[in-house]
Design a protein around this motif. Structure first.
Motif, PDB file in Angstrom:
ATOM      1  N   VAL A  89      32.987 -14.546  45.753  1.00 18.07           N
ATOM      2  CA  VAL A  89      33.565 -15.272  44.621  1.00 18.07           C
ATOM      3  C   VAL A  89      33.196 -14.625  43.286  1.00 18.07           C
ATOM      4  CG1 VAL A  89      33.557 -17.494  43.402  1.00 18.07           C
ATOM      5  CG2 VAL A  89      33.625 -17.435  45.908  1.00 18.07           C
ATOM      6  N   LEU A  90      31.948 -14.175  43.150  1.00 18.34           N
ATOM      7  CA  LEU A  90      31.474 -13.659  41.868  1.00 18.34           C
ATOM      8  C   LEU A  90      32.346 -12.528  41.314  1.00 18.34           C
ATOM      9  CD1 LEU A  90      29.409 -13.653  39.574  1.00 18.34           C
ATOM     10  CD2 LEU A  90      28.009 -12.087  40.960  1.00 18.34           C
ATOM     11  N   PRO A  91      32.714 -11.489  42.090  1.00 20.62           N
ATOM     12  CA  PRO A  91      33.540 -10.421  41.511  1.00 20.62           C
ATOM     13  C   PRO A  91      34.877 -10.927  40.968  1.00 20.62           C
ATOM     14  CG  PRO A  91      32.585  -9.717  43.589  1.00 20.62           C
ATOM     15  CD  PRO A  91      32.319 -11.181  43.486  1.00 20.62           C
ATOM     16  N   ALA A  92      35.479 -11.911  41.636  1.00 19.63           N
ATOM     17  CA  ALA A  92      36.729 -12.475  41.145  1.00 19.63           C
ATOM     18  C   ALA A  92      36.511 -13.189  39.817  1.00 19.63           C
ATOM     19  CB  ALA A  92      37.318 -13.436  42.176  1.00 19.63           C
ATOM     20  N   CYS A  93      35.397 -13.902  39.706  1.00 20.32           N
ATOM     21  CA  CYS A  93      35.088 -14.594  38.450  1.00 20.32           C
ATOM     22  C   CYS A  93      34.876 -13.600  37.316  1.00 20.32           C
ATOM     23  CB  CYS A  93      33.836 -15.459  38.627  1.00 20.32           C
ATOM     24  SG  CYS A  93      34.046 -16.849  39.754  1.00 20.32           S
ATOM     25  N   ILE A  94      34.175 -12.514  37.601  1.00 20.27           N
ATOM     26  CA  ILE A  94      33.920 -11.499  36.579  1.00 20.27           C
ATOM     27  C   ILE A  94      35.229 -10.838  36.139  1.00 20.27           C
ATOM     28  CG2 ILE A  94      32.861  -9.238  36.176  1.00 20.27           C
ATOM     29  CD1 ILE A  94      30.512 -10.195  37.918  1.00 20.27           C
ATOM     30  N   ARG A  95      36.112 -10.553  37.089  1.00 18.63           N
ATOM     31  CA  ARG A  95      37.397  -9.943  36.734  1.00 18.63           C
ATOM     32  C   ARG A  95      38.220 -10.882  35.864  1.00 18.63           C
ATOM     33  NH1 ARG A  95      40.792  -7.324  41.447  1.00 18.63           N
ATOM     34  NH2 ARG A  95      42.012  -6.753  39.577  1.00 18.63           N
ATOM     35  N   MET A  96      38.247 -12.157  36.228  1.00 12.76           N
ATOM     36  CA  MET A  96      38.996 -13.128  35.425  1.00 12.76           C
ATOM     37  C   MET A  96      38.456 -13.181  34.004  1.00 12.76           C
ATOM     38  SD  MET A  96      38.703 -16.297  33.866  1.00 12.76           S
ATOM     39  CE  MET A  96      37.151 -16.757  34.614  1.00 12.76           C
ATOM     40  N   PHE A  97      37.137 -13.302  33.861  1.00  8.37           N
ATOM     41  CA  PHE A  97      36.520 -13.412  32.544  1.00  8.37           C
ATOM     42  C   PHE A  97      36.812 -12.162  31.714  1.00  8.37           C
ATOM     43  CE2 PHE A  97      33.299 -13.135  29.339  1.00  8.37           C
ATOM     44  CZ  PHE A  97      32.936 -14.434  29.031  1.00  8.37           C
ATOM     45  N   THR A  98      36.682 -11.005  32.332  1.00  8.50           N
ATOM     46  CA  THR A  98      36.900  -9.744  31.622  1.00  8.50           C
ATOM     47  C   THR A  98      38.342  -9.630  31.142  1.00  8.50           C
ATOM     48  OG1 THR A  98      35.175  -8.710  32.972  1.00  8.50           O
ATOM     49  CG2 THR A  98      36.685  -7.250  31.788  1.00  8.50           C
ATOM     50  N   GLU A  99      39.301 -10.021  31.984  1.00  8.45           N
ATOM     51  CA  GLU A  99      40.709 -10.001  31.579  1.00  8.45           C
ATOM     52  C   GLU A  99      40.971 -10.977  30.434  1.00  8.45           C
ATOM     53  OE1 GLU A  99      43.394 -10.712  34.783  1.00  8.45           O
ATOM     54  OE2 GLU A  99      42.526  -9.163  36.077  1.00  8.45           O
ATOM     55  N   GLU A 100      40.343 -12.143  30.498  1.00  6.09           N
ATOM     56  CA  GLU A 100      40.622 -13.203  29.531  1.00  6.09           C
ATOM     57  C   GLU A 100      39.931 -12.975  28.191  1.00  6.09           C
ATOM     58  OE1 GLU A 100      41.896 -16.781  27.790  1.00  6.09           O
ATOM     59  OE2 GLU A 100      42.646 -15.679  29.536  1.00  6.09           O
ATOM     60  N   VAL A 101      38.665 -12.556  28.230  1.00  2.87           N
ATOM     61  CA  VAL A 101      37.857 -12.503  27.017  1.00  2.87           C
ATOM     62  C   VAL A 101      37.722 -11.089  26.465  1.00  2.87           C
ATOM     63  CG1 VAL A 101      35.601 -13.123  26.032  1.00  2.87           C
ATOM     64  CG2 VAL A 101      36.632 -14.561  27.786  1.00  2.87           C
ATOM     65  N   GLY A 102      37.820 -10.085  27.344  1.00  2.00           N
ATOM     66  CA  GLY A 102      37.798  -8.712  26.859  1.00  2.00           C
ATOM     67  C   GLY A 102      36.520  -7.946  27.108  1.00  2.00           C
ATOM     68  N   TYR A 103      35.540  -8.563  27.743  1.00  2.87           N
ATOM     69  CA  TYR A 103      34.318  -7.858  28.113  1.00  2.87           C
ATOM     70  C   TYR A 103      33.741  -8.512  29.366  1.00  2.87           C
ATOM     71  CZ  TYR A 103      31.790 -11.788  25.990  1.00  2.87           C
ATOM     72  OH  TYR A 103      31.319 -13.045  25.681  1.00  2.87           O
ATOM     73  N   SER A 104      32.900  -7.775  30.075  1.00  3.03           N
ATOM     74  CA  SER A 104      32.319  -8.299  31.307  1.00  3.03           C
ATOM     75  C   SER A 104      31.137  -9.206  30.985  1.00  3.03           C
ATOM     76  CB  SER A 104      31.855  -7.152  32.206  1.00  3.03           C
ATOM     77  OG  SER A 104      31.118  -7.680  33.317  1.00  3.03           O
ATOM     78  N   PRO A 105      31.050 -10.369  31.653  1.00  7.26           N
ATOM     79  CA  PRO A 105      29.910 -11.263  31.445  1.00  7.26           C
ATOM     80  C   PRO A 105      28.727 -10.936  32.333  1.00  7.26           C
ATOM     81  CG  PRO A 105      31.420 -12.285  32.968  1.00  7.26           C
ATOM     82  CD  PRO A 105      32.038 -10.945  32.590  1.00  7.26           C
ATOM     83  N   ALA A 106      28.882  -9.956  33.214  1.00  3.82           N
ATOM     84  CA  ALA A 106      27.832  -9.656  34.198  1.00  3.82           C
ATOM     85  C   ALA A 106      26.574  -9.144  33.515  1.00  3.82           C
ATOM     86  CB  ALA A 106      28.336  -8.619  35.202  1.00  3.82           C
ATOM     87  N   SER A 107      25.432  -9.655  33.950  1.00  3.68           N
ATOM     88  CA  SER A 107      24.155  -9.194  33.391  1.00  3.68           C
ATOM     89  C   SER A 107      23.058  -9.118  34.443  1.00  3.68           C
ATOM     90  CB  SER A 107      23.711 -10.116  32.244  1.00  3.68           C
ATOM     91  OG  SER A 107      23.579 -11.447  32.681  1.00  3.68           O
ATOM     92  N   GLY A 108      23.442  -9.142  35.712  1.00  2.00           N
ATOM     93  CA  GLY A 108      22.437  -9.020  36.767  1.00  2.00           C
ATOM     94  C   GLY A 108      22.332 -10.268  37.601  1.00  2.00           C
ATOM     95  N   PRO A 109      21.666 -10.199  38.738  1.00  2.83           N
ATOM     96  CA  PRO A 109      21.609 -11.319  39.688  1.00  2.83           C
ATOM     97  C   PRO A 109      21.133 -12.636  39.082  1.00  2.83           C
ATOM     98  CG  PRO A 109      20.717  -9.330  40.677  1.00  2.83           C
ATOM     99  CD  PRO A 109      20.939  -9.018  39.228  1.00  2.83           C
ATOM    100  N   GLY A 110      20.216 -12.572  38.133  1.00  2.00           N
ATOM    101  CA  GLY A 110      19.698 -13.794  37.529  1.00  2.00           C
ATOM    102  C   GLY A 110      20.273 -14.090  36.171  1.00  2.00           C
TER     103      GLY A 110
END
Length: 299
Positions: free
Chosen positions: A165-186
Motif C-alpha cells: 500500500v505504501l508505494p501507491a500512497c507515495i505515488r498519489m501524494f507525489t502526483e498531487e502535491v509535487g514532491y515525495s513525502p517519504a522520509s524513511g520507515p519511521g
C-alpha cells in the motif's frame, strides 16, 4: 509542534484555548460538520486525550464570553469560522495576530475557501511565500447509498499489505502535491499510512502485476483521512496511470461509500481541485453532490 503561547483579550478577542475549552470548540465545529471535519477529528481526539496528545494547539475567538470561531494549529492550519458568525472578520484578525506572532509552522492552511483565503490575505505579508494556492476545490458529500454498483474487489487494506500500500500512497501524494513525502520507515508519512491501515480506514483493490512477476499491485486506493462529527472525509483517491479510463474510481468509490456509511459515519465527504474534471464527474456518478468550496494554501 510547539508554538509560543500568545493571549489576546479573552472576553472579546482571540486566545490559545485549553483542554477545558474543547467541548465548546466542538460545538462551533458542529455548525458546519462537513466544512470543519479536519478540525473536528483532532478535537474529538483531544476531548479524551487532551490537546497535547492530539498533536497541536487550538486558537479561539470569543464574543461577549461566547466562543464563536476556532482554529486548529498542527501540521495543517484549519480555521473554522461558521457562516454568519458574529464578528467573523474580527475572528480572522485575531487568528492572523496569533499566526504572525507564532510564525509559520504548518505545511498548509486548509478549510472553507472564504475563510482560508481571507486568513491567508492577512498572514501573507508576514509569512514566507506560499508554494501554491488552490482556491477552488469543490466540497462534496453523499448521505445515501451509492447510485452505482460497488466494486466487490475493493476492501479494507490488511496490516500485512502495508509494504504494498505504501508505494501507491507515495505515488498519489507525489502526483498531487509535487514532491515525495517519504522520509524513511519511521517517518511521519509512513507512520500515518500504517496507522490508517491499522484503523481500517484504508481501502484498496489489489491485483497481481504481470510485469513484476505477479507481485501484488494496488490499482485503486482511498483513505478516510478525517472522521468526526458524523462525517468521514475521503482523501488520497488514486488509480495508477496505466489503468485510468476503466471507471475503477467510480466503482471503487461506491465501495468505499457503502462500507463507510455502514461502519463509520452516515455522511461521506471529499474535496477535489476544480480542474480535475474527470474525478469530479466520477464522484457525481457515485452520488456525491457539491455543498461548498474548500481552499488550500500549500507551503
Amino acid at each position: 509542534m510547539t508554538l509560543r503561547r500568545t493571549t489576546l483579550d479573552g472576553r472579546s478577542g482571540g486566545r490559545v484555548l485549553r483542554d477545558v475549552d474543547v467541548a465548546a470548540a466542538l460545538a462551533v465545529c458542529a455548525q458546519d460538520p462537513v466544512g470543519s471535519v479536519l478540525a473536528t477529528t483532532r478535537l474529538e481526539h483531544a476531548s479524551t486525550a487532551g490537546l497535547r496528545a492530539a498533536g497541536g494547539q487550538l486558537w479561539g475567538f470569543s464574543r461577549d464570553g461566547v466562543l464563536v470561531a476556532v482554529c486548529w494549529v498542527g501540521a495543517n492550519l484549519v480555521p473554522v469560522v461558521p457562516e454568519g458568525a458574529e464578528r467573523a472578520q474580527d475572528a480572522l484578525d485575531a487568528f492572523a495576530t496569533l499566526g504572525r506572532s507564532a510564525g509559520r509552522r504548518c505545511s498548509s492552511i486548509v478549510g472553507a475557501a472564504d475563510v482560508v483565503l481571507e486568513l491567508w490575505s492577512r498572514l501573507r505579508p508576514a509569512w514566507p511565500a506560499a508554494r501554491e494556492v488552490r482556491d477552488d476545490q469543490p466540497s462534496m458529500v453523499i448521505d445515501h447509498d451509492p447510485l452505482i454498483d460497488a466494486d466487490p474487489q475493493v476492501r479494507r487494506s490488511r496490516p500485512e499489505e502495508y509494504e504494498t500500500v505504501l508505494p501507491a500512497c507515495i505515488r498519489m501524494f507525489t502526483e498531487e502535491v509535487g514532491y515525495s513525502p517519504a522520509s524513511g520507515p519511521g517517518g511521519p508519512y509512513e507512520v500515518r499510512v500504517r496507522s490508517l491501515v491499522a484503523q481500517g480506514r484504508s481501502f484498496v483493490r489489489v491485483e497481481p502485476d504481470p510485469g513484476a512477476g505477479g507481485r501484488p499491485r494496488v490499482i485503486f486506493k482511498a483513505e478516510l483521512g478525517a472522521v468526526g462529527g458524523g462525517v468521514a472525509q475521503v482523501q488520497g483517491v488514486w488509480v495508477p496511470p496505466d489503468r485510468r479510463g476503466e471507471r475503477l474510481s467510480e466503482a471503487g468509490m461506491a465501495a468505499v461509500v457503502a462500507a463507510t456509511r455502514r461502519d463509520v459515519a452516515p455522511v461521506v465527504s471529499l474535496y477535489a481541485n476544480s480542474y480535475n474534471t474527470r474525478a469530479l464527474a466520477a464522484y457525481r456518478a457515485v452520488g456525491f453532490r457539491r455543498v461548498g468550496t474548500y481552499a488550500t494554501v500549500l507551503f
